[in-house]
Scaffold this motif. Structure first.
Motif, PDB file in Angstrom:
ATOM      1  N   ALA A  36      18.499 -25.301  21.356  1.00  0.00           N
ATOM      2  CA  ALA A  36      19.598 -26.978  21.589  1.00  0.00           C
ATOM      3  C   ALA A  36      19.358 -27.361  20.558  1.00  0.00           C
ATOM      4  CB  ALA A  36      19.034 -27.545  23.057  1.00  0.00           C
ATOM      5  N   ASN A  37      18.065 -27.854  20.136  1.00  0.00           N
ATOM      6  CA  ASN A  37      16.654 -28.237  19.069  1.00  0.00           C
ATOM      7  C   ASN A  37      17.152 -27.873  17.816  1.00  0.00           C
ATOM      8  OD1 ASN A  37      15.849 -29.708  21.196  1.00  0.00           O
ATOM      9  ND2 ASN A  37      13.735 -29.277  20.448  1.00  0.00           N
ATOM     10  N   MET A  38      17.583 -26.738  17.201  1.00  0.00           N
ATOM     11  CA  MET A  38      18.097 -25.962  16.560  1.00  0.00           C
ATOM     12  C   MET A  38      19.659 -26.829  15.901  1.00  0.00           C
ATOM     13  SD  MET A  38      17.521 -24.500  13.506  1.00  0.00           S
ATOM     14  CE  MET A  38      15.508 -24.139  13.911  1.00  0.00           C
ATOM     15  N   GLN A  39      20.660 -26.127  16.878  1.00  0.00           N
ATOM     16  CA  GLN A  39      21.882 -26.521  16.432  1.00  0.00           C
ATOM     17  C   GLN A  39      21.836 -28.512  16.411  1.00  0.00           C
ATOM     18  OE1 GLN A  39      24.342 -24.576  15.898  1.00  0.00           O
ATOM     19  NE2 GLN A  39      22.721 -22.958  17.108  1.00  0.00           N
ATOM     20  N   LEU A  40      21.310 -28.923  17.355  1.00  0.00           N
ATOM     21  CA  LEU A  40      20.901 -29.814  16.900  1.00  0.00           C
ATOM     22  C   LEU A  40      21.124 -30.663  15.337  1.00  0.00           C
ATOM     23  CD1 LEU A  40      22.223 -33.243  18.174  1.00  0.00           C
ATOM     24  CD2 LEU A  40      19.583 -33.520  18.258  1.00  0.00           C
ATOM     25  N   HIS A  41      19.681 -29.934  14.876  1.00  0.00           N
ATOM     26  CA  HIS A  41      19.473 -30.157  13.537  1.00  0.00           C
ATOM     27  C   HIS A  41      20.087 -30.244  12.058  1.00  0.00           C
ATOM     28  CE1 HIS A  41      16.429 -29.761  10.007  1.00  0.00           C
ATOM     29  NE2 HIS A  41      16.770 -28.763   9.979  1.00  0.00           N
ATOM     30  N   LEU A  42      21.128 -29.025  13.139  1.00  0.00           N
ATOM     31  CA  LEU A  42      22.358 -28.112  11.788  1.00  0.00           C
ATOM     32  C   LEU A  42      23.139 -29.408  11.623  1.00  0.00           C
ATOM     33  CD1 LEU A  42      22.571 -25.170  13.341  1.00  0.00           C
ATOM     34  CD2 LEU A  42      21.624 -25.335  10.660  1.00  0.00           C
ATOM     35  N   ARG A  66      27.923 -29.100  24.461  1.00  0.00           N
ATOM     36  CA  ARG A  66      29.229 -28.997  23.517  1.00  0.00           C
ATOM     37  C   ARG A  66      29.473 -27.439  23.069  1.00  0.00           C
ATOM     38  NH1 ARG A  66      27.474 -28.659  18.023  1.00  0.00           N
ATOM     39  NH2 ARG A  66      24.955 -28.341  17.786  1.00  0.00           N
ATOM     40  N   ASN A  67      30.799 -27.139  23.229  1.00  0.00           N
ATOM     41  CA  ASN A  67      31.064 -25.997  22.624  1.00  0.00           C
ATOM     42  C   ASN A  67      30.537 -24.940  21.444  1.00  0.00           C
ATOM     43  OD1 ASN A  67      32.643 -25.670  25.005  1.00  0.00           O
ATOM     44  ND2 ASN A  67      34.575 -26.339  24.293  1.00  0.00           N
ATOM     45  N   VAL A 113      25.981 -25.072  24.528  1.00  0.00           N
ATOM     46  CA  VAL A 113      24.652 -25.504  24.457  1.00  0.00           C
ATOM     47  C   VAL A 113      24.695 -27.611  24.696  1.00  0.00           C
ATOM     48  CG1 VAL A 113      24.997 -26.671  21.583  1.00  0.00           C
ATOM     49  CG2 VAL A 113      23.182 -26.003  22.431  1.00  0.00           C
ATOM     50  N   VAL A 114      23.720 -27.288  25.844  1.00  0.00           N
ATOM     51  CA  VAL A 114      22.742 -28.590  26.168  1.00  0.00           C
ATOM     52  C   VAL A 114      21.923 -29.733  25.135  1.00  0.00           C
ATOM     53  CG1 VAL A 114      22.467 -29.996  28.200  1.00  0.00           C
ATOM     54  CG2 VAL A 114      23.637 -27.824  28.692  1.00  0.00           C
ATOM     55  N   HIS A 115      22.499 -30.874  25.326  1.00  0.00           N
ATOM     56  CA  HIS A 115      21.614 -31.646  24.510  1.00  0.00           C
ATOM     57  C   HIS A 115      21.315 -32.559  25.499  1.00  0.00           C
ATOM     58  CE1 HIS A 115      22.263 -29.129  21.108  1.00  0.00           C
ATOM     59  NE2 HIS A 115      23.296 -29.846  20.622  1.00  0.00           N
ATOM     60  N   THR A 116      20.257 -33.335  25.303  1.00  0.00           N
ATOM     61  CA  THR A 116      19.471 -34.784  25.537  1.00  0.00           C
ATOM     62  C   THR A 116      19.290 -35.619  24.587  1.00  0.00           C
ATOM     63  OG1 THR A 116      18.332 -33.677  27.837  1.00  0.00           O
ATOM     64  CG2 THR A 116      18.388 -36.053  27.032  1.00  0.00           C
ATOM     65  N   ILE A 117      20.351 -36.519  24.906  1.00  0.00           N
ATOM     66  CA  ILE A 117      20.354 -37.621  23.232  1.00  0.00           C
ATOM     67  C   ILE A 117      20.064 -39.270  23.636  1.00  0.00           C
ATOM     68  CG2 ILE A 117      21.309 -35.868  22.146  1.00  0.00           C
ATOM     69  CD1 ILE A 117      24.442 -37.063  22.322  1.00  0.00           C
ATOM     70  N   PRO A 118      20.154 -39.783  22.966  1.00  0.00           N
ATOM     71  CA  PRO A 118      20.049 -41.551  23.549  1.00  0.00           C
ATOM     72  C   PRO A 118      21.688 -41.849  23.246  1.00  0.00           C
ATOM     73  CG  PRO A 118      18.909 -41.261  21.645  1.00  0.00           C
ATOM     74  CD  PRO A 118      19.505 -39.613  21.763  1.00  0.00           C
ATOM     75  N   ALA A 119      21.697 -42.690  25.067  1.00  0.00           N
ATOM     76  CA  ALA A 119      23.583 -42.578  25.167  1.00  0.00           C
ATOM     77  C   ALA A 119      23.793 -43.998  23.804  1.00  0.00           C
ATOM     78  CB  ALA A 119      23.154 -43.981  25.686  1.00  0.00           C
ATOM     79  N   ARG A 120      23.074 -43.971  22.706  1.00  0.00           N
ATOM     80  CA  ARG A 120      23.678 -45.411  21.535  1.00  0.00           C
ATOM     81  C   ARG A 120      23.935 -44.972  20.653  1.00  0.00           C
ATOM     82  NH1 ARG A 120      17.846 -45.169  21.496  1.00  0.00           N
ATOM     83  NH2 ARG A 120      17.240 -44.660  19.089  1.00  0.00           N
ATOM     84  N   TRP A 121      23.942 -42.881  20.420  1.00  0.00           N
ATOM     85  CA  TRP A 121      24.886 -41.901  20.064  1.00  0.00           C
ATOM     86  C   TRP A 121      26.013 -41.700  20.547  1.00  0.00           C
ATOM     87  CZ3 TRP A 121      20.669 -37.834  18.409  1.00  0.00           C
ATOM     88  CH2 TRP A 121      19.504 -38.198  18.230  1.00  0.00           C
ATOM     89  N   LEU A 122      26.658 -42.311  21.742  1.00  0.00           N
ATOM     90  CA  LEU A 122      27.937 -42.254  21.949  1.00  0.00           C
ATOM     91  C   LEU A 122      29.105 -43.023  21.053  1.00  0.00           C
ATOM     92  CD1 LEU A 122      26.789 -40.143  25.314  1.00  0.00           C
ATOM     93  CD2 LEU A 122      27.195 -39.364  23.331  1.00  0.00           C
TER      94      LEU A 122
END
Length: 228
Positions: A36-42, A66-67, A113-122
């Motif tokens: 998940a962290n690798m995909q977020l980095h990409l 996300r798919n 893949v599942v991420h935990t992110i800040p809500a302010r990014w949405l």
């Protein structure tokens, strides 16, 4: 967005910053977290479509999925399959690799893949980006420079190509929210070509000269009109 405004099960656009918070740059304690962290980095600096699945343990965070089609698979062998391959007893075996069809083409499988992110990014899925004034000015200057010396027929053809490009990126944006900004710049390019075509037609000129166009723009120091 504020956490209180987020609805579980709804789809949003997540704007991922170029520099991720430190906790999202760590490898993770499990293979799933690492992936998940690798995909977020990409996808740093991009806008991606996500579905909210819950709220994170930390205040102001949300869990999103996300798919993400997978190209590699893992197959755990049964005891009978391991014995057929003459593998030693008493342990488990797993085959990992790529599945191909009869033509040798790799097959992908749907996954998430599942991420935990800040809500302010949405952001709401229907929210439109706004082109910054200096960016719009820059694109207008590019068009004015490129149109310099063109005939009305050449300008009309350029406007037609700009419209084709606009239609193209609008189609891409239906699937990829990261293309939204390209739609805005393509719109600015097309509108400027139309403005120039109208200006040349009204002035009755054989060719376009931005130095005689009161609405033409330069963008110092990047874009300068040539001097006669």
């Amino acid at each position: 967005m504020r956490t209180a405004d987020v609805v579980v099960g709804e789809t949003y656009i997540a704007s991922i910053p170029q520099r991720l918070p430190e906790e999202l740059r760590r490898p993770g304690d499990t293979p799933e977290q690492w992936r998940a962290n690798m995909q977020l980095h990409l996808v740093r600096g991009r806008r991606i479509t996500v579905t909210v699945t819950g709220f994170g343990e930390e205040p102001g965070t949300v869990q999103v999925s996300r798919n993400l089609p997978a190209g590699r698979v893992a197959l755990r062998l049964t005891a009978e399959q391991a014995a057929a391959l003459d593998l030693a007893e008493g342990q488990e075996y797993e085959i990992t690799g790529v599945v191909t069809d009869a033509d040798g083409e790799a097959i992908t499988f749907s996954g998430a893949v599942v991420h935990t992110i800040p809500a302010r990014w949405l952001r709401p899925p229907g929210e439109r980006l706004v082109l910054r004034p200096d960016t719009a000015h820059f694109h207008r200057a590019l068009v004015c420079r490129d149109a310099d010396g063109m005939t009305p027929a050449e300008i009309d053809r350029a406007a037609g190509k700009a419209l084709e490009q606009l239609h193209h990126v609008r189609g891409l944006a239906l699937e990829d929210p990261n293309v939204d900004h390209s739609v805005l710049t393509a719109e600015a390019d097309h509108q400027e070509w139309l403005r120039i075509a109208e200006q040349v037609g009204k002035a009755g000129r054989a060719v376009y000269d931005p130095r005689t166009d009161p609405d033409a723009v330069e963008h110092p120091p990047l874009i300068r009109f040539r001097q006669n």
